[in-house]
Write a protein that holds these residues in place. Structure first.
Motif, PDB file in Angstrom:
ATOM      1  N   ALA A 703       0.838  -1.208   0.000  1.00 46.25           N
ATOM      2  CA  ALA A 703       0.000   0.000   0.000  1.00 46.25           C
ATOM      3  C   ALA A 703       0.869   1.253   0.000  1.00 46.25           C
ATOM      4  CB  ALA A 703      -0.929  -0.009   1.207  1.00 46.25           C
ATOM      5  N   LYS A 704       1.958   1.224   0.788  1.00 42.42           N
ATOM      6  CA  LYS A 704       2.876   2.362   0.845  1.00 42.42           C
ATOM      7  C   LYS A 704       3.598   2.543  -0.485  1.00 42.42           C
ATOM      8  CE  LYS A 704       5.448   5.531   2.906  1.00 42.42           C
ATOM      9  NZ  LYS A 704       4.914   6.882   3.168  1.00 42.42           N
ATOM     10  N   GLN A 705       4.032   1.424  -1.080  1.00 41.85           N
ATOM     11  CA  GLN A 705       4.719   1.495  -2.371  1.00 41.85           C
ATOM     12  C   GLN A 705       3.801   2.074  -3.446  1.00 41.85           C
ATOM     13  OE1 GLN A 705       5.886  -2.619  -2.836  1.00 41.85           O
ATOM     14  NE2 GLN A 705       7.976  -2.250  -2.047  1.00 41.85           N
ATOM     15  N   GLU A 706       2.539   1.629  -3.391  1.00 42.20           N
ATOM     16  CA  GLU A 706       1.568   2.135  -4.372  1.00 42.20           C
ATOM     17  C   GLU A 706       1.327   3.630  -4.193  1.00 42.20           C
ATOM     18  OE1 GLU A 706      -3.057   1.241  -5.577  1.00 42.20           O
ATOM     19  OE2 GLU A 706      -1.876  -0.394  -4.711  1.00 42.20           O
ATOM     20  N   ALA A 707       1.226   4.051  -2.916  1.00 43.05           N
ATOM     21  CA  ALA A 707       0.998   5.469  -2.629  1.00 43.05           C
ATOM     22  C   ALA A 707       2.182   6.326  -3.054  1.00 43.05           C
ATOM     23  CB  ALA A 707       0.715   5.667  -1.142  1.00 43.05           C
ATOM     24  N   ASP A 708       3.401   5.761  -2.902  1.00 40.89           N
ATOM     25  CA  ASP A 708       4.611   6.519  -3.210  1.00 40.89           C
ATOM     26  C   ASP A 708       5.056   6.392  -4.660  1.00 40.89           C
ATOM     27  OD1 ASP A 708       4.659   7.313  -0.619  1.00 40.89           O
ATOM     28  OD2 ASP A 708       6.266   5.969   0.029  1.00 40.89           O
ATOM     29  N   ALA A 709       4.387   5.515  -5.413  1.00 36.33           N
ATOM     30  CA  ALA A 709       4.812   5.283  -6.801  1.00 36.33           C
ATOM     31  C   ALA A 709       4.651   6.554  -7.626  1.00 36.33           C
ATOM     32  CB  ALA A 709       3.980   4.153  -7.403  1.00 36.33           C
ATOM     33  N   PRO A 710       5.603   6.845  -8.514  1.00 36.43           N
ATOM     34  CA  PRO A 710       5.486   8.050  -9.357  1.00 36.43           C
ATOM     35  C   PRO A 710       4.259   7.965 -10.258  1.00 36.43           C
ATOM     36  CG  PRO A 710       7.709   7.121  -9.461  1.00 36.43           C
ATOM     37  CD  PRO A 710       6.852   6.114  -8.769  1.00 36.43           C
ATOM     38  N   VAL A 711       3.567   9.104 -10.396  1.00 28.81           N
ATOM     39  CA  VAL A 711       2.420   9.161 -11.317  1.00 28.81           C
ATOM     40  C   VAL A 711       2.855   9.724 -12.659  1.00 28.81           C
ATOM     41  CG1 VAL A 711       0.697   9.359  -9.506  1.00 28.81           C
ATOM     42  CG2 VAL A 711       1.752  11.435 -10.409  1.00 28.81           C
ATOM     43  N   ALA A 712       4.085  10.287 -12.690  1.00 28.03           N
ATOM     44  CA  ALA A 712       4.631  10.849 -13.919  1.00 28.03           C
ATOM     45  C   ALA A 712       6.103  11.168 -13.689  1.00 28.03           C
ATOM     46  CB  ALA A 712       3.867  12.100 -14.325  1.00 28.03           C
ATOM     47  N   GLU A 715      11.376  16.188 -16.388  1.00 27.71           N
ATOM     48  CA  GLU A 715      12.828  16.370 -16.459  1.00 27.71           C
ATOM     49  C   GLU A 715      13.556  15.201 -15.781  1.00 27.71           C
ATOM     50  OE1 GLU A 715      13.857  20.233 -14.956  1.00 27.71           O
ATOM     51  OE2 GLU A 715      13.012  21.272 -16.696  1.00 27.71           O
ATOM     52  N   GLU A 716      13.037  13.983 -16.066  1.00 27.79           N
ATOM     53  CA  GLU A 716      13.608  12.720 -15.608  1.00 27.79           C
ATOM     54  C   GLU A 716      13.544  12.522 -14.089  1.00 27.79           C
ATOM     55  OE1 GLU A 716      17.505  12.234 -17.195  1.00 27.79           O
ATOM     56  OE2 GLU A 716      16.843  12.239 -19.280  1.00 27.79           O
ATOM     57  N   LEU A 717      12.796  13.376 -13.401  1.00 25.25           N
ATOM     58  CA  LEU A 717      12.610  13.228 -11.958  1.00 25.25           C
ATOM     59  C   LEU A 717      11.167  12.800 -11.679  1.00 25.25           C
ATOM     60  CD1 LEU A 717      14.486  16.386 -10.627  1.00 25.25           C
ATOM     61  CD2 LEU A 717      15.275  14.021 -10.532  1.00 25.25           C
ATOM     62  N   PRO A 718      10.944  11.889 -10.699  1.00 26.45           N
ATOM     63  CA  PRO A 718       9.597  11.369 -10.462  1.00 26.45           C
ATOM     64  C   PRO A 718       8.663  12.416  -9.840  1.00 26.45           C
ATOM     65  CG  PRO A 718      11.111  10.566  -8.796  1.00 26.45           C
ATOM     66  CD  PRO A 718      11.941  11.282  -9.806  1.00 26.45           C
ATOM     67  N   TRP A 732       7.643  17.012  -6.329  1.00 27.15           N
ATOM     68  CA  TRP A 732       8.640  16.883  -7.399  1.00 27.15           C
ATOM     69  C   TRP A 732       9.909  17.609  -6.976  1.00 27.15           C
ATOM     70  CZ3 TRP A 732      10.977  20.758 -10.429  1.00 27.15           C
ATOM     71  CH2 TRP A 732      11.777  20.293 -11.479  1.00 27.15           C
ATOM     72  N   ASN A 733      11.035  16.931  -7.119  1.00 28.67           N
ATOM     73  CA  ASN A 733      12.333  17.544  -6.824  1.00 28.67           C
ATOM     74  C   ASN A 733      12.356  18.172  -5.426  1.00 28.67           C
ATOM     75  OD1 ASN A 733      14.969  18.211  -7.378  1.00 28.67           O
ATOM     76  ND2 ASN A 733      14.461  20.124  -8.425  1.00 28.67           N
ATOM     77  N   ASN A 734      11.756  17.431  -4.441  1.00 30.11           N
ATOM     78  CA  ASN A 734      11.677  17.879  -3.041  1.00 30.11           C
ATOM     79  C   ASN A 734      10.814  19.133  -2.850  1.00 30.11           C
ATOM     80  OD1 ASN A 734      13.231  15.830  -1.897  1.00 30.11           O
ATOM     81  ND2 ASN A 734      15.132  16.859  -2.493  1.00 30.11           N
ATOM     82  N   MET A 735      10.006  19.463  -3.853  1.00 28.05           N
ATOM     83  CA  MET A 735       9.060  20.580  -3.724  1.00 28.05           C
ATOM     84  C   MET A 735       7.649  20.017  -3.573  1.00 28.05           C
ATOM     85  SD  MET A 735      10.136  23.751  -6.207  1.00 28.05           S
ATOM     86  CE  MET A 735       9.852  22.894  -7.734  1.00 28.05           C
ATOM     87  N   PHE A 736       6.888  20.561  -2.619  1.00 27.04           N
ATOM     88  CA  PHE A 736       5.491  20.178  -2.443  1.00 27.04           C
ATOM     89  C   PHE A 736       4.626  21.243  -3.106  1.00 27.04           C
ATOM     90  CE2 PHE A 736       7.741  17.931   0.822  1.00 27.04           C
ATOM     91  CZ  PHE A 736       7.098  16.695   0.889  1.00 27.04           C
ATOM     92  N   ILE A 737       3.800  20.818  -4.054  1.00 25.61           N
ATOM     93  CA  ILE A 737       3.015  21.757  -4.867  1.00 25.61           C
ATOM     94  C   ILE A 737       1.542  21.497  -4.616  1.00 25.61           C
ATOM     95  CG2 ILE A 737       2.569  22.554  -7.216  1.00 25.61           C
ATOM     96  CD1 ILE A 737       5.383  21.127  -7.879  1.00 25.61           C
ATOM     97  N   ASN A 738       0.842  22.467  -4.044  1.00 23.71           N
ATOM     98  CA  ASN A 738      -0.586  22.301  -3.764  1.00 23.71           C
ATOM     99  C   ASN A 738      -1.377  22.207  -5.062  1.00 23.71           C
ATOM    100  OD1 ASN A 738      -0.291  22.425  -0.988  1.00 23.71           O
ATOM    101  ND2 ASN A 738      -0.405  24.644  -0.947  1.00 23.71           N
ATOM    102  N   VAL A 739      -2.365  21.319  -5.065  1.00 24.95           N
ATOM    103  CA  VAL A 739      -3.233  21.149  -6.238  1.00 24.95           C
ATOM    104  C   VAL A 739      -4.589  21.745  -5.888  1.00 24.95           C
ATOM    105  CG1 VAL A 739      -4.287  19.511  -7.826  1.00 24.95           C
ATOM    106  CG2 VAL A 739      -2.005  19.043  -6.892  1.00 24.95           C
ATOM    107  N   LYS A 758       5.657  24.020 -13.471  1.00 22.35           N
ATOM    108  CA  LYS A 758       6.195  25.262 -14.041  1.00 22.35           C
ATOM    109  C   LYS A 758       5.739  26.489 -13.249  1.00 22.35           C
ATOM    110  CE  LYS A 758       7.062  23.952 -18.850  1.00 22.35           C
ATOM    111  NZ  LYS A 758       6.676  24.166 -20.269  1.00 22.35           N
ATOM    112  N   GLU A 759       4.468  26.488 -12.839  1.00 26.49           N
ATOM    113  CA  GLU A 759       3.947  27.605 -12.028  1.00 26.49           C
ATOM    114  C   GLU A 759       4.707  27.712 -10.710  1.00 26.49           C
ATOM    115  OE1 GLU A 759      -0.227  27.198 -11.404  1.00 26.49           O
ATOM    116  OE2 GLU A 759      -0.766  27.705 -13.473  1.00 26.49           O
ATOM    117  N   LYS A 760       4.971  26.567 -10.096  1.00 22.45           N
ATOM    118  CA  LYS A 760       5.690  26.557  -8.816  1.00 22.45           C
ATOM    119  C   LYS A 760       7.116  27.071  -8.998  1.00 22.45           C
ATOM    120  CE  LYS A 760       6.356  25.406  -4.449  1.00 22.45           C
ATOM    121  NZ  LYS A 760       5.706  26.111  -3.333  1.00 22.45           N
TER     122      LYS A 760
END
Length: 838
Positions: A703-712, A715-718, A732-739, A758-760
């Motif tokens: 469950a943890k692996q699934e939650a942490d799996a990259p969705v995309a 620039e080659e970073l998950p 992404w790249n240690n940045m947390f981006i609110n959706v 890009k906005e972030k």
């Protein structure tokens, strides 16, 4: 420029009041206190009558500047802070900080924000009450002395970062003492006899034996004696009675009732009440007076009469028991009784309704009750069973409101009406039962019952309850939480159809909801304070200090004389305690030896909390190191046993492998967890780390692996998805981006993800005003039009008046040098420093 300036505490209040006063008045806010004791050790001149040195708070410099401009052009300045000691002190600090001309400065007070109350206050100004200011000043100085001298002692002797306070430490002691009382309680069993009698038309009469049996044998003997017995109504008695309404709310009773009825914390209650007060919906909410004005009583009477009828009206004037209560104040009530609802959100609406009902009910007639008691004779025993019923003949105040209570036994007293019965009537027994019950320990405190206890003991005042209870939780001395109960066996003896059967039953007992539990560090700190500073933590001493504050407020005592009488002995104890060895303080309990290895096991406080240790510490690097295990939630150093400790040492335990990596289960600072492939997965409250199976561990890992799996990938970073405290986000790249809501979080497209990233990135670029990489200095835009300087761990927020874009590197370095935190110095008072120099 307006001719008159009115200064209040909050901007919400300012807006409401300005609407009432008109164009000749400008109403501005001080945003609460503008000055406080200077930071550091030099705030109180102990050698010269404990004279305090105040400074304008950093975040209030702009406020003071703006208020000075407004005051300069005004003919009259009205100081309109709240009508209590804290409010009086705010007005005094404003007068001092703004350097106001006393000849054109007036003090006004009101207990509700209505046009009539504001106009009345403007027409009846007074001067500042220095006695009230001194009472607040005495409290502030005493608390600073206690905190500044006691907290460093705790850091040295127990643990860095601890704090102590005159009222908070007493509140913690109450919680600790209750926990130990509960731990020392031995449940005693007894048997309660109940019976059901079948009547005509399917009706049932429930009765019980007034007394309980101490042993199973006695209960069994009673039940067996009733085999073949006949039953009849021996006596039937009707008793008229009345119930009176509770008085209107004061601060403490509002906090208690909002907790019981609405589930509000003490802090939430005061926050919501503050909003209702500032909006002009209720009277002042920090009060210990039960008084209602004649105007309010008349308004309540009219509302009751028109809504329910004249027979529901009964005018009452309540007398406050607390001798120090300010009768000029009023109880908490609506400003307009014809408004049954008010508020901008659900919390405000619910709290207002509670206040309205309580205030209205206090002016209503008593409820008239008829209580019926039936005595049921048993042909084979001398005892009588009793059936009780209650009927409301006239609702009175019950039409509107019923007060809740802290029901420690979980038993309701409400009884329905008895079915039709008469003296001499024979009864047919359906079932008789003897059920084993157990004596209960005293209830753990809730926030509401702790407030009630503090008030009963005369500790603290209306304004102190909420911050005190919040502080002891923030400092992690006390935790508020729910805990599961445990299984317990009990016996039942049943008589039915003249047959006696005995059953062994199980029940869940001891479940707790929103109760206050002490932590292990609370127990150690409490014991240390009791041993070395008994006065500071003594219940009666703390209550007597409150009485002395009252005497100062009434001009009967000089504030610095009162401080002096306390400080001499206190400071001497501080100096003595500094000589105590750290090893003498805290709980180190020898639990016994490990049966397998013979190594000693002790329980003690460690760097990260309470723990048990197996084996002895040695300076020899070749020697085997001790094993350690953290205590689990609900375990205390006071009472943990050798058996409990041995169970803890079973962790960490390896349960198997997954993906060729070992799975181990352990308990850490934040609870039980699974470790796999250098990753940590928390185990939920409903899982037991001692019995968690390999299959279940693999489920949680997947469950943890699934939650942490990259969705995309970008620039080659998950890119990963998650939901946190502030809602959904991507990482992404240690940045947390609110959706935000314009995106469908469950179905984010590749285009959405690229746009968000890009906005972030652009926001981060736009934030930077200066970036001197060689010096490691960055200047960024911050909140509310301010800027912030960052260098390493140093973070300095600039005032709005500083234009960060115009700053040079030299100017920024000068600001860093001036504001960077200095190395920690030994904390002592002036008097202590001088003694050491000698």
């Amino acid at each position: 420029m307006s001719k008159n300036l009115v200064i209040v505490e909050s901007p919400a209040k300012a807006k409401t009041i300005e609407g009432y006063l008109g164009k000749d008045y400008k109403v501005a806010s001080s945003y609460g206190h503008v000055r406080d004791l200077q930071k550091g050790n030099n705030a109180i001149d102990i050698e010269n009558g404990f004279q305090p040195t105040y400074e304008i708070s950093k975040d209030k410099k702009d406020v003071i500047r703006d208020l000075k401009k407004l005051a300069k052009g005004a003919e009259t300045i009205y100081l309109a802070s709240d009508d209590d000691r804290e409010g009086e002190a705010i007005s005094w600090h404003l007068q001092e900080a703004l350097k106001l001309d006393k000849s054109k400065t007036k003090r006004i007070v009101f207990h509700e924000i209505t046009k009539n109350a504001i106009s009345k206050a403007i027409n009846n100004p007074r001067t500042l009450n220095v006695d009230l200011v001194n009472a607040q000043q005495a409290r502030r100085v005493l608390d600073r002395l206690v905190g500044f001298e006691l907290s460093p002692i705790l850091w040295k002797k127990i643990k860095t970062g601890l704090s102590a306070g005159r009222v908070q430490s007493v509140a913690v002691r109450l919680v600790v003492d209750r926990e130990r009382e509960i731990d020392g309680h031995t449940a005693v069993s007894s048997f309660k006899i109940t019976a059901e009698f079948s009547l005509e038309k399917g009706k049932v009469l429930n009765a019980e034996l007034p007394s309980k049996f101490k042993t199973k044998e006695e209960a069994e003997s009673f039940i067996k004696d009733c085999v073949g017995a006949s039953y009849d109504i021996r006596n039937l008695e009707k008793k008229p009675g009345k119930k009176s309404p509770a008085p209107p709310f004061i601060t403490s009773t509002l906090q208690q009732e909002a907790s019981r009825k609405l589930g509000f914390s003490v802090a939430r209650t005061m926050s919501v009440a503050q909003k209702l007060y500032e909006a002009g919906k209720i009277s002042y909410m920090r009060t210990d007076s039960l008084n209602l004005s004649d105007e309010a009583i008349t308004a309540a009477k009219n509302e009751i009469s028109s809504s329910y009828g004249d027979n529901f009206v009964k005018t009452r004037k309540y007398k406050t028991k607390n001798a120090s209560a300010q009768e000029a104040h009023e109880a908490i009530r609506p400003t307009n009784f014809s408004h049954r609802t008010a508020g901008n959100d659900d919390s405000e609406v619910r709290l207002y309704e509670l206040i309205w009902k309580r205030a209205i009910a206090s002016q209503m007639a008593e409820a008239e009750i008829e209580k019926t008691v039936a005595s049921i004779g048993i042909s084979t025993r001398k005892e009588n069973l009793v059936a009780t019923g209650e009927v409301v003949k006239f609702e009175g105040f019950l039409k509107v409101y019923t007060e809740s209570t802290d029901d420690e036994n979980g038993e309701s007293e409400s009884k329905g009406m008895l079915p039709p019965i008469e003296i001499g009537q024979a009864l047919a027994l359906g079932e008789m039962k003897a059920r084993e019950g157990f004596s209960r320990h005293a209830a753990r405190y809730t926030e509401a019952s702790l407030v009630k206890k503090l008030e009963e003991m005369g500790i603290g005042r209306p304004s102190t309850y909420a911050p005190t209870i919040s502080t002891i939780q923030k400092r992690e001395y006390v935790v508020k939480e729910a805990r599961d109960g445990h299984e317990r066996k009990y016996a039942e003896i049943i008589l039915e159809n003249d047959q006696v059967t005995t059953h062994s039953m199980t029940e869940i007992t001891g479940a707790e909801k929103n109760k206050l539990f002490p932590t292990n560090i609370a127990m150690i700190v409490n014991d240390f304070l009791v041993d070395y500073f008994p006065n500071v933590i003594d219940y009666s001493f703390t209550a007597n200090v409150e009485k002395e504050f009252d005497e100062i407020a009434h001009g009967q005592k000089t504030w610095n004389t009162m401080i002096e009488s306390f400080y001499g002995g206190f400071h001497k104890t501080v100096e003595t305690t500094e000589q105590v060895e750290r090893s003498e303080i805290g709980k180190v309990r020898e639990l016994g030896d490990d049966p397998a290895t013979g190594k000693p096991i002790i329980a003690r406080m460690g760097k990260f909390g309470a723990m048990v240790q197996m084996g002895e510490t040695s300076e020899d690097e070749e020697a085997e190191k001790p094993k350690y295990a953290s205590l689990r939630k609900g375990q205390f150093l006071d009472n943990i046993t050798l058996e409990d400790a041995l169970e803890l040492f079973k962790l960490p335990r390896d349960v198997g492998e997954y993906e060729d990596k070992v799975i181990s289960i352990a308990i850490g600072r934040f609870g039980p967890y699974i470790k796999h492939d250098d990753k940590f997965i928390s185990i939920g409250k409903d899982e037991d780390p001692m019995t968690l199976s390999l299959d279940r561990a693999i489920e949680l890992i997947k469950a943890k692996q699934e939650a942490d799996a990259p969705v995309a990938f970008y620039e080659e970073l998950p890119v990963q998805k998650g939901v946190g405290r502030f809602g959904p986000f991507i990482k992404w790249n240690n940045m947390f981006i609110n959706v935000n809501k314009r995106y469908d979080f469950d179905h984010l497209t590749e285009g959405d993800i690229v746009e968000l990233i890009k906005e972030k990135i652009q926001k981060e670029i736009d934030k930077v005003i200066h970036n001197w990489e060689d010096e490691g200095i960055v200047v960024e835009k911050a909140r509310w039009g301010r800027s912030v300087i960052k260098k390493g761990r140093v973070k300095i927020e600039l005032t709005k008046t500083v234009v960060a874009a115009d700053l040079s590197l030299d100017e920024v370095q000068a600001i860093i040098e001036k504001n960077a935190p200095a190395k920690k110095k030994k904390t002592t008072t002036k008097k202590a420093t001088k003694t050491k120099k000698k």
